[in-house]
Design a protein around this motif. Structure first.
Motif, mmCIF file in Angstrom:
data_model
loop_
_atom_site.group_PDB
_atom_site.id
_atom_site.type_symbol
_atom_site.label_atom_id
_atom_site.label_comp_id
_atom_site.label_asym_id
_atom_site.label_seq_id
_atom_site.Cartn_x
_atom_site.Cartn_y
_atom_site.Cartn_z
ATOM 1 N N ARG A 100 31.470 63.451 111.550
ATOM 2 C CA ARG A 100 32.800 63.756 111.002
ATOM 3 C C ARG A 100 33.478 62.498 110.487
ATOM 4 O O ARG A 100 34.095 62.502 109.413
ATOM 5 C CB ARG A 100 33.674 64.427 112.067
ATOM 6 N N PHE A 101 33.339 61.392 111.250
ATOM 7 C CA PHE A 101 33.937 60.137 110.818
ATOM 8 C C PHE A 101 33.334 59.679 109.496
ATOM 9 O O PHE A 101 34.045 59.257 108.576
ATOM 10 C CB PHE A 101 33.736 59.054 111.878
ATOM 11 N N MET A 102 32.001 59.773 109.398
ATOM 12 C CA MET A 102 31.336 59.315 108.176
ATOM 13 C C MET A 102 31.742 60.170 106.984
ATOM 14 O O MET A 102 31.905 59.657 105.875
ATOM 15 C CB MET A 102 29.818 59.363 108.372
ATOM 16 N N GLY A 103 31.925 61.475 107.222
ATOM 17 C CA GLY A 103 32.385 62.340 106.141
ATOM 18 C C GLY A 103 33.742 61.902 105.611
ATOM 19 O O GLY A 103 33.998 61.917 104.403
ATOM 20 N N TRP A 104 34.633 61.509 106.532
ATOM 21 C CA TRP A 104 35.956 61.021 106.115
ATOM 22 C C TRP A 104 35.866 59.649 105.469
ATOM 23 O O TRP A 104 36.413 59.410 104.386
ATOM 24 C CB TRP A 104 36.879 60.974 107.340
ATOM 25 N N PHE A 105 35.163 58.734 106.126
ATOM 26 C CA PHE A 105 35.096 57.352 105.655
ATOM 27 C C PHE A 105 34.461 57.259 104.270
ATOM 28 O O PHE A 105 34.921 56.487 103.415
ATOM 29 C CB PHE A 105 34.292 56.516 106.655
ATOM 30 N N SER A 106 33.397 58.031 104.038
ATOM 31 C CA SER A 106 32.661 57.906 102.776
ATOM 32 C C SER A 106 33.485 58.325 101.569
ATOM 33 O O SER A 106 33.168 57.951 100.439
ATOM 34 C CB SER A 106 31.369 58.727 102.831
ATOM 35 N N LYS A 107 34.558 59.093 101.801
ATOM 36 C CA LYS A 107 35.381 59.579 100.686
ATOM 37 C C LYS A 107 36.572 58.675 100.386
ATOM 38 O O LYS A 107 37.369 58.981 99.485
ATOM 39 C CB LYS A 107 35.851 61.013 100.970
ATOM 40 N N ILE A 108 36.705 57.588 101.118
ATOM 41 C CA ILE A 108 37.816 56.657 100.858
ATOM 42 C C ILE A 108 37.636 56.019 99.479
ATOM 43 O O ILE A 108 36.622 55.379 99.204
ATOM 44 C CB ILE A 108 37.889 55.565 101.941
ATOM 45 N N GLU A 109 38.628 56.187 98.611
ATOM 46 C CA GLU A 109 38.538 55.655 97.250
ATOM 47 C C GLU A 109 39.294 54.331 97.165
ATOM 48 O O GLU A 109 40.354 54.217 96.552
ATOM 49 C CB GLU A 109 39.061 56.677 96.240
ATOM 50 N N ASN A 110 38.713 53.342 97.803
ATOM 51 C CA ASN A 110 39.266 51.989 97.799
ATOM 52 C C ASN A 110 38.165 51.042 97.355
ATOM 53 O O ASN A 110 37.074 51.043 97.944
ATOM 54 C CB ASN A 110 39.767 51.639 99.203
ATOM 55 N N PRO A 111 38.392 50.220 96.327
ATOM 56 C CA PRO A 111 37.331 49.369 95.794
ATOM 57 C C PRO A 111 36.701 48.446 96.833
ATOM 58 O O PRO A 111 35.483 48.218 96.818
ATOM 59 C CB PRO A 111 38.027 48.572 94.689
ATOM 60 N N VAL A 112 37.505 47.906 97.745
ATOM 61 C CA VAL A 112 36.976 46.986 98.753
ATOM 62 C C VAL A 112 36.060 47.740 99.722
ATOM 63 O O VAL A 112 34.951 47.307 100.031
ATOM 64 C CB VAL A 112 38.120 46.296 99.513
ATOM 65 N N VAL A 113 36.535 48.888 100.209
ATOM 66 C CA VAL A 113 35.735 49.710 101.121
ATOM 67 C C VAL A 113 34.463 50.179 100.427
ATOM 68 O O VAL A 113 33.361 50.109 100.988
ATOM 69 C CB VAL A 113 36.551 50.919 101.617
ATOM 70 N N ARG A 114 34.606 50.663 99.193
ATOM 71 C CA ARG A 114 33.445 51.147 98.432
ATOM 72 C C ARG A 114 32.408 50.052 98.247
ATOM 73 O O ARG A 114 31.226 50.242 98.553
ATOM 74 C CB ARG A 114 33.913 51.663 97.072
ATOM 75 N N ASP A 115 32.826 48.887 97.753
ATOM 76 C CA ASP A 115 31.868 47.822 97.444
ATOM 77 C C ASP A 115 31.208 47.278 98.702
ATOM 78 O O ASP A 115 30.001 47.007 98.717
ATOM 79 C CB ASP A 115 32.583 46.685 96.696
ATOM 80 N N ALA A 116 31.985 47.120 99.776
ATOM 81 C CA ALA A 116 31.414 46.617 101.025
ATOM 82 C C ALA A 116 30.417 47.618 101.602
ATOM 83 O O ALA A 116 29.354 47.246 102.107
ATOM 84 C CB ALA A 116 32.524 46.336 102.030
ATOM 85 N N SER A 117 30.741 48.912 101.504
ATOM 86 C CA SER A 117 29.854 49.951 102.040
ATOM 87 C C SER A 117 28.542 50.009 101.267
ATOM 88 O O SER A 117 27.456 50.094 101.863
ATOM 89 C CB SER A 117 30.552 51.312 101.984
ATOM 90 N N ILE A 118 28.615 49.960 99.953
ATOM 91 C CA ILE A 118 27.398 50.024 99.137
ATOM 92 C C ILE A 118 26.560 48.766 99.333
ATOM 93 O O ILE A 118 25.330 48.824 99.398
ATOM 94 C CB ILE A 118 27.748 50.249 97.649
ATOM 95 N N ALA A 119 27.219 47.607 99.470
ATOM 96 C CA ALA A 119 26.489 46.352 99.706
ATOM 97 C C ALA A 119 25.756 46.403 101.048
ATOM 98 O O ALA A 119 24.594 45.982 101.150
ATOM 99 C CB ALA A 119 27.459 45.174 99.673
ATOM 100 N N CYS A 120 26.407 46.945 102.065
ATOM 101 C CA CYS A 120 25.774 47.083 103.383
ATOM 102 C C CYS A 120 24.596 48.049 103.295
ATOM 103 O O CYS A 120 23.531 47.808 103.880
ATOM 104 C CB CYS A 120 26.809 47.567 104.388
#
Length: 288
Positions: free
Chosen positions: A31-51
């Motif tokens: 459930r957390f990942m479902g919420w977190f993955s939809k965050i539309e923030n460039p910093v969160v997005r780029d860090a997540s994809i880089a990881c």
């Protein structure tokens, strides 16, 4: 290192993998990942994809878009047009998705297996005795999608979808390590049973199985997301005609699709356990 030492090290690595991906609060993390993955923030997005890139073979060169609004947008990416053309042979059933081929073979009466020596029953998987009879002694193929793969899946043949049944359940990891340790794993996880018929009238069934961090299956022809929050009906009658290669929907991360086909279908030469297959490539073929 001796052979015994190597085997011991591999066992320890498998044990650690199993503990980290299963002996955790699976439902809460999903459930957390479902919420977190939809965050539309460039910093969160780029860090997540880089990881994500650090721990997988993620390749976005085939993606239709070059920029994504969120991690979820990247997970569920479309491909550039024309990259997964379905095999034109009208007798061929093609792979519905990019995947690694797992257990496959003949269904022995109503028994199939997730790995060699670990069987499960069609009734436990499908929950419908009538559908079990339609696939008795048939053929099955297990297709495993890894986290970095293209997550959309497509019609494996010209067919008509008659019904979708959503079966709620757990969210165990579906990797080979978990399949060796959890009996009847596919029968325990959340899944959708997609019943269809070929133009010849024969039954062809797809069973997308959700997993940890996934547990959400989008089906376009129902315009619905199936997950732990899905409330009745769990059976969705349908009457949808599709052409081979039409997009059915997508997972919100990697998981598994089990394909059930008639008993007289033959496996194509490219179907080998551990081999990679792309959506649209030949999987099974009706003789003649």
């Amino acid at each position: 290192m001796t052979i015994r030492g190597l085997l011991s090290a591999l066992t320890q690595q498998e044990d650690l993998n199993f503990l980290l991906t299963n002996r955790i609060p699976r439902a809460a993390l999903t459930r957390f990942m479902g919420w977190f993955s939809k965050i539309e923030n460039p910093v969160v997005r780029d860090a997540s994809i880089a990881c994500w890139r650090m721990f997988s073979d993620l390749d976005l060169t085939e993606a239709r878009k070059t920029e994504f609004s969120s991690l979820h947008d990247c997970f569920t990416r479309e491909l550039k047009p024309g990259l997964r053309p379905p095999d034109p042979d009208p007798q061929a059933v093609v792979s519905p998705s990019d995947a690694i081929i797992g257990a496959h073979g003949a269904i022995e009466d109503t028994e199939l297996f997730q790995i060699k020596g670990a069987g499960y029953s069609l009734l436990d998987l499908l929950g419908d005795p009538k559908l079990v009879d339609a696939h008795r002694n048939g053929r099955f193929v297990t297709l495993r999608l890894t986290s970095s793969m293209y997550h959309r899946f497509h019609a494996p043949a010209d067919c008509r979808i008659e019904q979708v049944t959503f079966i709620s359940g757990d969210t165990w990891n579906v990797n080979p390590i978990a399949l060796k340790r959890i009996e009847r794993l596919f029968c325990k996880n959340e899944r959708a049973v997609i019943q269809s018929r070929l133009s010849s009238g024969e039954a062809l069934t797809l069973v997308p199985v959700a997993a940890i961090l996934v547990a959400s299956i989008r089906l376009h022809f129902l315009n619905i997301v199936l997950n732990a929050q899905t409330t009745g009906p769990t059976v969705f009658p349908c009457d949808v005609s599709l052409r081979k290669g039409d997009e059915l929907g997508y997972f919100e991360h990697g998981s598994t699709i089990i394909v059930l086909a008639p008993d007289h279908f033959e496996f194509c030469d490219n179907v080998r356990e551990g081999a990679r297959i792309l959506a649209g490539q030949r999987l099974l073929r009706k003789p003649g």
